[in-house]
Structure formats: C-alpha cells, structure tokens
Scaffold this motif. Sequence first.
Motif, PDB file in Angstrom:
ATOM      1  N   ASN A   1       3.224 -32.962  38.935  1.00 33.43           N
ATOM      2  CA  ASN A   1       3.962 -33.806  39.868  1.00 33.43           C
ATOM      3  C   ASN A   1       5.356 -33.291  40.156  1.00 33.43           C
ATOM      4  O   ASN A   1       5.796 -33.253  41.289  1.00 33.43           O
ATOM      5  N   PHE A   2       6.051 -32.882  39.093  1.00 36.31           N
ATOM      6  CA  PHE A   2       7.415 -32.402  39.295  1.00 36.31           C
ATOM      7  C   PHE A   2       7.420 -31.220  40.256  1.00 36.31           C
ATOM      8  O   PHE A   2       8.256 -31.132  41.149  1.00 36.31           O
ATOM      9  N   SER A   3       6.444 -30.316  40.083  1.00 34.87           N
ATOM     10  CA  SER A   3       6.382 -29.138  40.935  1.00 34.87           C
ATOM     11  C   SER A   3       6.193 -29.526  42.384  1.00 34.87           C
ATOM     12  O   SER A   3       6.776 -28.926  43.283  1.00 34.87           O
ATOM     13  N   ARG A   4       5.357 -30.528  42.612  1.00 34.59           N
ATOM     14  CA  ARG A   4       5.114 -30.970  43.992  1.00 34.59           C
ATOM     15  C   ARG A   4       6.398 -31.510  44.613  1.00 34.59           C
ATOM     16  O   ARG A   4       6.742 -31.200  45.749  1.00 34.59           O
ATOM     17  N   GLU A   5       7.139 -32.299  43.809  1.00 34.79           N
ATOM     18  CA  GLU A   5       8.409 -32.817  44.322  1.00 34.79           C
ATOM     19  C   GLU A   5       9.367 -31.670  44.616  1.00 34.79           C
ATOM     20  O   GLU A   5      10.058 -31.645  45.625  1.00 34.79           O
ATOM     21  N   LEU A   6       9.385 -30.707  43.688  1.00 33.58           N
ATOM     22  CA  LEU A   6      10.291 -29.573  43.842  1.00 33.58           C
ATOM     23  C   LEU A   6       9.941 -28.771  45.096  1.00 33.58           C
ATOM     24  O   LEU A   6      10.813 -28.411  45.886  1.00 33.58           O
ATOM     25  N   MET A   7       8.640 -28.562  45.296  1.00 34.18           N
ATOM     26  CA  MET A   7       8.215 -27.798  46.466  1.00 34.18           C
ATOM     27  C   MET A   7       8.661 -28.473  47.753  1.00 34.18           C
ATOM     28  O   MET A   7       9.013 -27.811  48.727  1.00 34.18           O
ATOM     29  N   GLU A   8       8.641 -29.799  47.731  1.00 35.98           N
ATOM     30  CA  GLU A   8       9.071 -30.513  48.935  1.00 35.98           C
ATOM     31  C   GLU A   8      10.568 -30.348  49.162  1.00 35.98           C
ATOM     32  O   GLU A   8      11.037 -30.285  50.289  1.00 35.98           O
ATOM     33  N   LYS A   9      11.307 -30.284  48.045  1.00 30.39           N
ATOM     34  CA  LYS A   9      12.753 -30.125  48.168  1.00 30.39           C
ATOM     35  C   LYS A   9      13.144 -28.728  48.643  1.00 30.39           C
ATOM     36  O   LYS A   9      14.180 -28.537  49.255  1.00 30.39           O
ATOM     37  N   LEU A  10      12.336 -27.762  48.298  1.00 31.77           N
ATOM     38  CA  LEU A  10      12.643 -26.387  48.688  1.00 31.77           C
ATOM     39  C   LEU A  10      12.181 -26.180  50.120  1.00 31.77           C
ATOM     40  O   LEU A  10      11.002 -26.133  50.393  1.00 31.77           O
TER      41      LEU A  10
END
Lengths: 611, 219
Positions: free
Chosen positions: A346-355
């Motif tokens: 989940n964290f990675s998905r959020e991070l990908m959206e932020k990038l």
Amino acid sequence: MTDIKQRILPRVQKPARYTGGEWGEVKKDKKDVRVRVAFCFPDTYEIGMSNVGMRILYGVMNQMEGVWCERVFAPWGDMEAAMRQHNLPLWALESQDPVGDFDMIAFTIGYEMAYSNILNMLSLAGVPLHARERQDLKNMVFAGGVCAFNPEPLADFIDFFSLGEGEDSTVEIVSLYDRAKTEGWSKDAFLHAAAKIPGVYVPSFYRHEYNPDGTLAAVVPLEGAPETVTKRIVEDLDSAYFPTKMIVPSTEIVHDRANLEVFRGCIRGCRFCQAGFSCRPVRKKSPEVLYRQAVETLAHSGNNEITISSLSTSDYRGLKELTDALIPYCADNKINLSVPSLRADNFSRELMEKLQTVRKSGLTFAPEAGTQRLRDVINKNLTEEEILNTCTQAFSGGWNSVKLYFMLGLPTETDEDVLGIAELVYKIIQAWKENAVNKKRGLRVHVATAYFVPKPHTPFQWEKQITPQEYLRRCKLLKSHFYSKSIEYDYHSPDLSRLEAVFARGDRRLGPVLEAAVASGARLDGWDEYFDYAKWFDAFRACGVDESFYTTRGYGEDELLPWDAIDVGVSKKFLLRERHRAYEGLVTPDCRHGCAGCGANQLLQEVACDA
Amino acid sequence: MLRALFEKTGNAVYLSHLDLMRLFQRAFKRAGLPLTHTQGFNPRPSVSIALPLSLGMESHCELLDFSLEGEIPDYGELRDRLNEKLVEGVRILRVYQDGEKLKNLALLQCRLTLEYDGGIPQNAVEKLEALFSRDSLTVEKKGKNGVSDQDIVPLLRRISFEAESGTELGIDAWAHCQNPSLNPMQLVAAIRKYAPELSPDFVRCCRMEIFTEQEEVFR
C-alpha cells in the motif's frame, strides 16, 4: 598533422566515449603523483559510467594524496579495429596515457560475460595476460566486484582480488602499493604483504588439486596464505566515504542520473539471488545523511533526475522520511525522483501516486515462477493475490501495460509450473477486462523468461542447469499457450546463459578456455552484436573442457567447491539448509520476521544487522 | 530571450547536438541559474541551439538561445558563471539580449584544412580552383528520405584555396546555411569524387563566422 587518435575519433560511433573531459573528472599534476591507477570497467563507457561502485572507488582513490585514479572502458568494435590497425594501445580517459604506463590496473567485475573484455582490454593495453608473465611491481592487476566471489576462472590473469566493499580496503591496498613502490619491493614481496590485508585473495598462493572424475580434490594454501578469505564490508554507511562530486558524462549513458543508495544487503532471501546473499548483512543509511548527499550531488552535477537504489527499496525503513523530504526538494528544483524496486504494497502505491514522474505505463513484476508452489521453492514471497490486486488498482487508475519477468529451469520445475505462467498472465488480462477505464487503448502484457543460472554463494549453488534443448522446449511450450494478442513474449537465447553458468561456477581450468576464446575474437559478449557462441564452443573443444561439467552436471553437496576459500559471511551450512527447505517447499520468512541465522551478522563488530 | 555566442573546440567537437543541449541544461543548474521551462505535460527547459553542428567540427560562432527564471544577472557575470560550470572546449564568449532573428542567418564562413601526409599534390590549388569554377558539382547527400544528389555550386557564395604548409591546404568557404544548407564536408566529397588524386588523408573543419544575406556579421 593531426595525430592518429584524433583522426580515428571522427570515424567511430559515439567518439565522446573515448575523450574524457567530462564535468567532475579528476585531473592531477603527474609530478605530485606517486601511484597511478588505471581503473578499468570491462564493458563500454555507457555501461561503466552507470556503475555506482566504480564512481565511489574512483572518488576513494582520488582523495588519496599522491594517487591518481583514471578511468578505462572497453572500446566498441569499430574503435578496437582502428586501434589494432594503427597499433594504438588502450588509453585512460583523464590523461589519455596508455594503460601500460600505469602502476596498478584495477577491474571491477559485475557480470561473468565481461571476462572476455578483461583479457581483451589487457591485450589492447599491451600488458601480458598472465599474472606470472608480469614480473615487476608495475602493471599490478587486481579486481573486485561480485564476480570476485568466485575468482577462479580469472586466477591465471589477475594478481589479486579485493573481496567485498572497497571503501576501506582499496585505501589499504593502494597505500601498501605506494610504500612498496617507494621502497622498491619485488612483486612477490608486495603480494605477500597484500595477502595480509583482510579481504585480499591472491590466487597464486593457492594450489588447486583435482580428483580423477574432475571434481576439486583440494585447495592448498601456500606460503602461509589464509585458508579462507573473508569479504570486507563497511559497517557504518553514514560515515562511509561517498563522493557527492561525481563525474557527469557529456554524452548519454545507460543510467544518466544521480543515484542514492539507501541500504546494502537484503532481508528477502530469494534462493536464486546472488546479490541477496553475498551483499549481506543489512546496513542502512540514515534519511538525514541521504537527504544531504542527494542535495549535494544534485547541486554539483546539475542532474535533473535522481533514483533511489537498493536491492529492495520497500524494505528501507526510512523510505517515508526520505521521500517526504526529497519530493518537495525535487519539485522545487524540477528534478525527477524515481523509486524503482518497490514491492506491491500500500505504501508503495501511495508513493507512486505522489511521484509525478511515474508515467502511466510502467508496471513491472518479477514473480520469477508461475505457480505458488515454485515461488515457495525459490522463496520469492510475491503472491498471485498481490500481483492481481496491484494490477486491478493500476488498471482502474488508467495503466495499460504490465511487464512480467520469469525464470525457466528453476529447481523442481515441471510443465505445470511453466504453464502456471500462462495462467497468471490470463488472470492479469481478465483483471484488465474487468477494471480497465479505457479499453480502447488496449492492454500490453510483456512476458520475458530467462534461463536460470545457478550462482555461487546461494542456496542453489549446487543445482543442475537444465539443458539448452530443455529450456527451449519449455519456452515453446509456454509460447504455445499464449493466445492473446495482448501478450508479447520474449525469451533469451540459451547460449549466453549457458556460458554465464559455466563461468559463474567455474574453476581454474577455464583460464585457457577464456584465453582461446579471446584469441579467436570473443569480446563484448554481453552485446548481441558481438556474442558468438561458436567461438566459445571451439575454445572448449580446443582446451578439452566439457561445459556440462559446470552446468547440467550439478555439484555434489559434499563436493569441494571452487569458491569455498571465499567467505561472503553467509555460511555454507545455512545455504545447504535453505536448499533442503526449497526441496521441501518450505518458505523462509524474511529476516524481519526472525533471523534465519545466515551468519552474515558475524561480519559486524560495531553495529547490529539492520534486518 | 537571451542569446549566448559560444565556441566548441578541442575534444568538445565530439559532443553531439543532443549531448550539448544536455550539457547546457546541466551547466545552468550547476550555476544556480534556473532555466524557464516549456508549458505542457512534459515541461522541458527552454534552451535551443541554432544550426546543429556536425560531430567532429569546430566552431567559433555557435548560438544558444535561452531564458531564465527570476532576476537576470549582469551579462558578463552570467557568462563567467556558466563558463565555470562548462567543460573544456565549450566556452561562452558573450551573452546578450535581443539577438537577430534566426531566419536572417544566411551564410556560414568555414575553414577546412586538408592534410596530405605525403605533401600537397602538385598544382593542387590551381586544380581545385578550376574544379570549383565549374557550373555544377553534384555529390550524394544523406537525408531523412535516403540518399539524393545535391549540387553544391549554387550553395557556395565564394571559395578560395591556399597552401598553408607543405602538407596542409586551407579552404576558405562561404556557404549558405539555411534553406537549403550546405554541409562544408560536402566540398571534400566533391574533391574525392571529381579529383580523386587530390583526396586528402584527413580534413579538419571549423566554422569561423556567420553572416546575414548582406554579409553582415550575424548576432
């Protein structure tokens, strides 16, 4: 009259690879220099300049007073032909001086298929290939990098190997050489003293004896050499040397961006992965130090892209803190931040959206095996559910392309496992059909299979490699089960991986093979334009060496292995236990769920393993 | 919009047009001079270089157009700050504003040096003068749509030859550089085709100056 090198340059492809003169290169006044090191990367400029290890060690050596380290790369074929035609010896970029003029010639080796380039570069430099033919202190050839963890195929050619991380040991080695040169030591005296530096392995101090069946009978240390040599590590990465003033290539390279290594080692324990075991124990850098180094590196280089790197970035505990600081800095300075090697959490998905840099196309998974059973065998703890969940979310967010990487020929693999790949792919296509927001754009699933290569210092170091014929049969079987037009399937030709397997687990009897292949023109084997298995095939025959001894034969559990004198921290006992667990289909949880006892933590004295 | 006049010499001649664009973008960043970016989905720094230079050619008259965000320093300071962050061989000579419109750039003066290792062939200057006074000289031109024939004579405004030493022969050529343009190396191709006995062993080429149609220096 224009000199010959300047006349050649306009005729070759990408001449800027050969001139040096980039921003950040180190030039020194020769009169202040006592030790000159030619740091050779056994591949082209574009590959070598993308290597972080080389950049670090270039900085390490050049910050030493009296030492000048310069770069050397393998020339492309057109340049090599011109060099040979005009008797132009290989040169180092900074001074443009011939490599043969240098005191030390260092190689960093990360890939077995670069071995031919090492010999070819020595040949182009006019330096004798065999260590025993180089009798003086001058042109001392040493090597490091992951391939040094089984150095035996190169034992004839390299004077000594530096095992493990080089930030500290390189300084010790070059300082010793400095003293030896000043005091006029013999080469032998230097090698004896060098062998006392932890992490230094001098192959000529070991005699290899063989059984009648060809297996290794004994590795006999000579002249007081230690029985095993243990790799070096840097314990505290925060205080370790890290060059923030790096060379910025003037011409395009493969990874043309700043690079931020967040930790070393891996907690995952995928049983096929050499880096995952040989880079242990886990040591992290703190987010504060990383942020500072990122800002300094970017300001000095002017790069507009930075990437966070490690073997498994999601396992870096400081990832949130680091990206929270870096994202605004990068946004303010118009810098792209990329974070590869993320797990599907989940964290990675959020991070990908932020990038913002993540373009809506790149979704990559490496399940490596098609069924959960086989993924358990290889200890790749990525489940079908995780893959499908991530795909579902991505498809509903507009993504329309997936890349999937697998291996064929893994231990215990059956046709059912091979076809499991096709099933997984169809489930992904199904998920797209059910969730895609814009079906008109279509879906592209790129599937690639590699031919499994057993590597030293892994639980699979004893495994048989399947035959090339069997590998191709499995590729074709899989291909015959891909019906959808959305699927693009690539499989590597088996010859390169077969050769890689030979050299990965090879012994000293491969030295003559290497020499014969290079003599017949083998080089740049990692490049399709140049790789020619026929040259190698002939070299094996000419030297009376059977490739299958190193590939399809498999190694016995009680067999003495060519790399047994090399200790990477992970114990053979642990690797064997992991192998047996693989055959029982038992997963070993990652190191954060309890230490599995690999032994690498014993390399640490000041800090604990950060797994 | 600002314009920089720069030269490209030494080993920097082996940097391609794209390499050079990237080099400038990074040099601006290193110098702490933020470039403005294009609008759009994929913003790009606004730098452009007039008349891409062939790989291997020197030049003393390259033009870089760019625009900066925020307060613009004194032009001399701007030049010095950039030069500090550039690589050897790429040097900014002048920075100025309100450069002439690129469409008025018409002529390029270049210097070719033909090297003859065994000495300049007899009567080479006279033979070359005779060759280039023909009405038409066609050589192959590799373009996007494959190979075509190009007549170089109409694209040459003037040309002169001079033996610089026993082994080097200099050509001073004024050629059209836009719509259509003449790559100065085509002169050498013509020599190889029509007077193969005068084929040099090596050729150096340098852009010396750029001009308007009226032969006024273009800035």
